[in-house]
Structure formats: structure tokens, C-alpha cells
Scaffold this motif. Sequence first.
Motif, PDB file in Angstrom:
ATOM      1  N   ALA A  62      32.703  42.753  60.304  1.00  0.00           N
ATOM      2  CA  ALA A  62      33.570  42.683  59.126  1.00  0.00           C
ATOM      3  C   ALA A  62      33.275  41.439  58.305  1.00  0.00           C
ATOM      4  CB  ALA A  62      35.033  42.705  59.551  1.00  0.00           C
ATOM      5  N   ALA A  63      33.064  40.301  58.973  1.00  0.00           N
ATOM      6  CA  ALA A  63      32.771  39.058  58.255  1.00  0.00           C
ATOM      7  C   ALA A  63      31.418  39.145  57.541  1.00  0.00           C
ATOM      8  CB  ALA A  63      32.790  37.880  59.213  1.00  0.00           C
ATOM      9  N   SER A  64      30.421  39.740  58.224  1.00  0.00           N
ATOM     10  CA  SER A  64      29.101  39.882  57.608  1.00  0.00           C
ATOM     11  C   SER A  64      29.163  40.803  56.394  1.00  0.00           C
ATOM     12  CB  SER A  64      28.112  40.426  58.644  1.00  0.00           C
ATOM     13  OG  SER A  64      26.857  40.675  58.050  1.00  0.00           O
ATOM     14  N   ALA A  65      29.881  41.927  56.527  1.00  0.00           N
ATOM     15  CA  ALA A  65      29.993  42.857  55.411  1.00  0.00           C
ATOM     16  C   ALA A  65      30.739  42.223  54.243  1.00  0.00           C
ATOM     17  CB  ALA A  65      30.696  44.133  55.863  1.00  0.00           C
ATOM     18  N   GLN A  66      31.749  41.407  54.535  1.00  0.00           N
ATOM     19  CA  GLN A  66      32.497  40.741  53.467  1.00  0.00           C
ATOM     20  C   GLN A  66      31.604  39.780  52.694  1.00  0.00           C
ATOM     21  OE1 GLN A  66      35.634  38.176  54.805  1.00  0.00           O
ATOM     22  NE2 GLN A  66      36.508  37.898  52.763  1.00  0.00           N
ATOM     23  N   LEU A  67      30.833  38.976  53.423  1.00  0.00           N
ATOM     24  CA  LEU A  67      29.931  38.037  52.758  1.00  0.00           C
ATOM     25  C   LEU A  67      28.857  38.754  51.954  1.00  0.00           C
ATOM     26  CD1 LEU A  67      29.495  35.361  55.578  1.00  0.00           C
ATOM     27  CD2 LEU A  67      30.842  35.155  53.487  1.00  0.00           C
ATOM     28  N   GLN A  68      28.357  39.882  52.487  1.00  0.00           N
ATOM     29  CA  GLN A  68      27.345  40.647  51.762  1.00  0.00           C
ATOM     30  C   GLN A  68      27.917  41.214  50.464  1.00  0.00           C
ATOM     31  OE1 GLN A  68      24.117  40.968  52.433  1.00  0.00           O
ATOM     32  NE2 GLN A  68      23.811  42.218  50.599  1.00  0.00           N
ATOM     33  N   ALA A  69      29.153  41.723  50.537  1.00  0.00           N
ATOM     34  CA  ALA A  69      29.797  42.256  49.335  1.00  0.00           C
ATOM     35  C   ALA A  69      30.039  41.153  48.316  1.00  0.00           C
ATOM     36  CB  ALA A  69      31.108  42.944  49.698  1.00  0.00           C
ATOM     37  N   ALA A 117      28.245  38.483  47.948  1.00  0.00           N
ATOM     38  CA  ALA A 117      26.943  38.168  47.356  1.00  0.00           C
ATOM     39  C   ALA A 117      26.555  39.205  46.306  1.00  0.00           C
ATOM     40  CB  ALA A 117      25.880  38.101  48.453  1.00  0.00           C
ATOM     41  N   GLU A 118      26.878  40.484  46.564  1.00  0.00           N
ATOM     42  CA  GLU A 118      26.589  41.538  45.588  1.00  0.00           C
ATOM     43  C   GLU A 118      27.423  41.349  44.322  1.00  0.00           C
ATOM     44  OE1 GLU A 118      24.311  43.767  45.674  1.00  0.00           O
ATOM     45  OE2 GLU A 118      23.607  43.447  47.726  1.00  0.00           O
ATOM     46  N   VAL A 119      28.651  40.879  44.478  1.00  0.00           N
ATOM     47  CA  VAL A 119      29.491  40.594  43.308  1.00  0.00           C
ATOM     48  C   VAL A 119      28.840  39.521  42.443  1.00  0.00           C
ATOM     49  CG1 VAL A 119      31.691  39.646  42.540  1.00  0.00           C
ATOM     50  CG2 VAL A 119      31.645  41.320  44.375  1.00  0.00           C
ATOM     51  N   MET A 120      28.362  38.458  43.072  1.00  0.00           N
ATOM     52  CA  MET A 120      27.728  37.380  42.316  1.00  0.00           C
ATOM     53  C   MET A 120      26.452  37.859  41.626  1.00  0.00           C
ATOM     54  SD  MET A 120      28.280  34.193  44.966  1.00  0.00           S
ATOM     55  CE  MET A 120      27.553  33.035  43.829  1.00  0.00           C
ATOM     56  N   THR A 121      25.679  38.703  42.320  1.00  0.00           N
ATOM     57  CA  THR A 121      24.457  39.231  41.716  1.00  0.00           C
ATOM     58  C   THR A 121      24.766  40.099  40.505  1.00  0.00           C
ATOM     59  OG1 THR A 121      23.318  39.211  43.858  1.00  0.00           O
ATOM     60  CG2 THR A 121      22.401  40.622  42.134  1.00  0.00           C
ATOM     61  N   ALA A 122      25.772  40.989  40.644  1.00  0.00           N
ATOM     62  CA  ALA A 122      26.147  41.859  39.520  1.00  0.00           C
ATOM     63  C   ALA A 122      26.685  41.050  38.353  1.00  0.00           C
ATOM     64  CB  ALA A 122      27.179  42.885  39.993  1.00  0.00           C
ATOM     65  N   ASN A 123      27.479  40.032  38.633  1.00  0.00           N
ATOM     66  CA  ASN A 123      28.000  39.185  37.547  1.00  0.00           C
ATOM     67  C   ASN A 123      26.869  38.456  36.834  1.00  0.00           C
ATOM     68  OD1 ASN A 123      30.727  39.826  37.821  1.00  0.00           O
ATOM     69  ND2 ASN A 123      31.059  38.258  39.380  1.00  0.00           N
ATOM     70  N   SER A 124      25.862  38.043  37.590  1.00  0.00           N
ATOM     71  CA  SER A 124      24.707  37.391  36.971  1.00  0.00           C
ATOM     72  C   SER A 124      23.957  38.362  36.063  1.00  0.00           C
ATOM     73  CB  SER A 124      23.774  36.847  38.060  1.00  0.00           C
ATOM     74  OG  SER A 124      22.611  36.281  37.493  1.00  0.00           O
ATOM     75  N   GLN A 125      23.790  39.607  36.514  1.00  0.00           N
ATOM     76  CA  GLN A 125      23.130  40.616  35.678  1.00  0.00           C
ATOM     77  C   GLN A 125      23.939  40.898  34.414  1.00  0.00           C
ATOM     78  OE1 GLN A 125      22.767  43.886  38.404  1.00  0.00           O
ATOM     79  NE2 GLN A 125      20.986  43.032  39.447  1.00  0.00           N
ATOM     80  N   LEU A 129      29.209  45.265  35.498  1.00  0.00           N
ATOM     81  CA  LEU A 129      30.641  44.991  35.611  1.00  0.00           C
ATOM     82  C   LEU A 129      31.317  45.954  36.576  1.00  0.00           C
ATOM     83  CD1 LEU A 129      31.805  44.135  31.977  1.00  0.00           C
ATOM     84  CD2 LEU A 129      31.688  42.616  33.955  1.00  0.00           C
ATOM     85  N   VAL A 130      30.947  47.234  36.501  1.00  0.00           N
ATOM     86  CA  VAL A 130      31.522  48.229  37.402  1.00  0.00           C
ATOM     87  C   VAL A 130      31.038  47.984  38.830  1.00  0.00           C
ATOM     88  CG1 VAL A 130      31.635  50.698  37.939  1.00  0.00           C
ATOM     89  CG2 VAL A 130      31.785  49.920  35.573  1.00  0.00           C
ATOM     90  N   MET A 131      29.752  47.684  38.978  1.00  0.00           N
ATOM     91  CA  MET A 131      29.222  47.419  40.309  1.00  0.00           C
ATOM     92  C   MET A 131      29.873  46.187  40.921  1.00  0.00           C
ATOM     93  SD  MET A 131      25.183  48.268  39.573  1.00  0.00           S
ATOM     94  CE  MET A 131      24.713  47.925  41.277  1.00  0.00           C
ATOM     95  N   ALA A 132      30.118  45.164  40.110  1.00  0.00           N
ATOM     96  CA  ALA A 132      30.795  43.966  40.608  1.00  0.00           C
ATOM     97  C   ALA A 132      32.219  44.294  41.040  1.00  0.00           C
ATOM     98  CB  ALA A 132      30.797  42.872  39.540  1.00  0.00           C
ATOM     99  N   ALA A 133      32.904  45.126  40.247  1.00  0.00           N
ATOM    100  CA  ALA A 133      34.271  45.505  40.599  1.00  0.00           C
ATOM    101  C   ALA A 133      34.301  46.308  41.891  1.00  0.00           C
ATOM    102  CB  ALA A 133      34.893  46.299  39.455  1.00  0.00           C
ATOM    103  N   GLU A 134      33.345  47.236  42.052  1.00  0.00           N
ATOM    104  CA  GLU A 134      33.308  48.033  43.279  1.00  0.00           C
ATOM    105  C   GLU A 134      32.979  47.173  44.496  1.00  0.00           C
ATOM    106  OE1 GLU A 134      30.448  50.987  42.317  1.00  0.00           O
ATOM    107  OE2 GLU A 134      31.881  52.282  41.242  1.00  0.00           O
ATOM    108  N   GLN A 135      32.075  46.218  44.343  1.00  0.00           N
ATOM    109  CA  GLN A 135      31.762  45.320  45.463  1.00  0.00           C
ATOM    110  C   GLN A 135      32.940  44.400  45.774  1.00  0.00           C
ATOM    111  OE1 GLN A 135      29.203  45.388  47.520  1.00  0.00           O
ATOM    112  NE2 GLN A 135      28.371  47.157  46.414  1.00  0.00           N
ATOM    113  N   SER A 136      33.726  44.060  44.755  1.00  0.00           N
ATOM    114  CA  SER A 136      34.931  43.268  44.993  1.00  0.00           C
ATOM    115  C   SER A 136      35.935  44.058  45.823  1.00  0.00           C
ATOM    116  CB  SER A 136      35.544  42.844  43.655  1.00  0.00           C
ATOM    117  OG  SER A 136      36.729  42.092  43.857  1.00  0.00           O
ATOM    118  N   VAL A 137      36.047  45.368  45.542  1.00  0.00           N
ATOM    119  CA  VAL A 137      36.901  46.232  46.365  1.00  0.00           C
ATOM    120  C   VAL A 137      36.417  46.228  47.808  1.00  0.00           C
ATOM    121  CG1 VAL A 137      37.626  48.621  46.758  1.00  0.00           C
ATOM    122  CG2 VAL A 137      37.579  47.695  44.432  1.00  0.00           C
TER     123      VAL A 137
END
Length: 334
Positions: free
Chosen positions: A25-32, A34-42, A161-169
Motif C-alpha cells: 500500500a505504501a509503495s503504491a501510494q508513493l507511485q501514484a 509520483a504519477e501526479v507530479m509527472t502529470a502536473n509537469s506535463q 489534468l485528468v490523469m493527475a486527478a485520477e492518480q490523486s484518487v
Amino acid sequence: LNRDDMTMSTIGLMQNMVRPVKRAAASAQLQAQAEVMTANSQNMTRLIQRDAALAWLDVFAAEKTVVMRQQLIDELHAERQVAATQLASGAVTATELLQQDAQLAMSHDQQLMAQRDARKARATLSRWLGDAATRPLAEDLPELSHTLAADEQKAVTQHPLVMAAEQSVAANRHEAELAAAEDLPDWSWEVMVGQRQGSRADMVSLQFTVGLPWQKQLRQRHQQAAALANTQQAEFLAEDQQRALRSEWADAQADYTTAEAREQEYIQRLIPATTAALTTAQAAYQVGKTPLSSVWQARRAVLAVELEHWLIRIDRLRALVRLQYIVGNEGVMQ
């Protein structure tokens, strides 16, 4: 101290053993996250490209307006000078001359406003280009070099923006899973070696520790409740983000379609009509069938239509840039 039996030098090794469900759970949370930060950068990259392109188009529109309005002012000046010479002969009345003065003053006022808009547009462009914003612009607009995809649903769902929101979920869900797993006890082990003084025997110890949750049913679980509430909020935000992008897509698409239709109307009808009217007025003036003022009026109409045509082309590019931000295609303008 060397007379006490428990006095010793010790060295030990200890390891906490976290349950696999917690680690996952902790690994998946950190991965998500990181995906939020990547999507926000894009998304930030797209925003910069969009805003810089729109700022460039604003500068082009403002400076083109200044140039075209100056041509109109020059036409009015020339007409005013000719009219002044005809006042004595009665070909032009004093009222008509005063009307021309009023029209010329109004044109000067509009030119001042256009120059102000041009300076403000340059200042906005410098936000993105720095000193390069002071360079002269090209004489013509960029060519359209790409056809935008028509799949709105795909463009919206794949937007950063949508991908970042979904990864935030997803990140909040994993946080809730991690909070729920806190009721599951971890365990640890420890090995220690102790060297005692004198003839006393050394000591080796091995210790296992397991947490014993007590009265779990009475725990309030604030962290888990907060994570679940954050998950629900993130789901609402993700849905709202998709609606906002669909609305922006429809708005930009309407502007693009309208600008395209207006451009065709100008090219096929309005520009030929005003050009023909000018030619007819000039021919009629040469044979004495129409006054010179009709020629000046036709010339001003041609310039006004030309300016509006430029602005329509710019509006079309603005809409295309906004659509590009949603679709994410590169190289729309060259």
C-alpha cells in the motif's frame, strides 16, 4: 563499574518486519504521488506553450491593428486636405469638413488605444520570452500545419489534468488501505552480543517482538476516515476536471468553426465585393459621375475589411491553440 555483573560492552542488530500488505500500500501510494507530479509537469508544459502562443497572437493582432489604423488615418488626412481645398468652391460644405475633423479625431483616439494594447501585449509576451519579446514579429501569420484529432473523449481522458486527478484518487485510496492495515501488528527481531569484564561470561540474546492491538473496536481511526474523505473529494475533482475540459473543448471548437466560416465568407464574398466597389467608385469618379468622397469611403471600407480579415485569421489560430492544449498535439503552428 567493572565489579557489577551486568556491566558489559554490547553490539546488536535489530530488524522491523513490516507486513507485506502495508509495504504494498505504501509503495503504491508513493507511485501514484509520483504519477501526479509527472502529470502536473506535463500539464505545465502545455500551459506554457498555450499561453506563450496566445501572447504572441495578441501582439500580432495589436500591432497589425496599429498598422491598419494608421493607414486609415492617412486616408482620412488625405481626404481632409483635398476637402479643405474644395471648401472655397462650394464643392464641400463647412459641415462636411467638421464631420471629417470629428472622424479624424475619433480615429486618432482609436489609434492611441490600439498602441496601448500593443504595448500591453508586448509586456505580456515578455513574461514568456524575456528580452526576445522585443524582437520584430513576422509579416504574416504562421501556417496551419496539423489537423486536430476529432476524438474529444479520448483527448479529455488522456489530458494530464485528468490523469493527475485520477492518480490523486489512487494515492488517497492507497493511503486509506495503509491506514486500515495499521490494525495488523508488525513484528521485529533483535540479536545482541554482550562482553562482560573480567572472568564473567559473555552474553548473547535473541528477542522477538510482536505488537498486540488492544480493543481495536474502540479505535476511532481518524487517519483512515480522513483518507476516505480525501478519496471522495479527489473523485469529485476528477469528474469536475473532465467536465471543465469538455466545456473548454466545445468553446474553442465553436470559436474555430465560426472563425473558419467567417474567413471563407470574407474571402469568397466580402473582400471581392469591397474591392469591386472601390474599382467602380474610381471609374465613376474619373468620368465625373460620383464625387471624390465616394472613392475615399470605398478605400476606407477596403482597409476596414482587410483589418477584420486579419483579426478573424488570428481568432482562428487562437482557437486552434486552445484545442491543441486539450489534444496535446505538437507543432500546430510553424
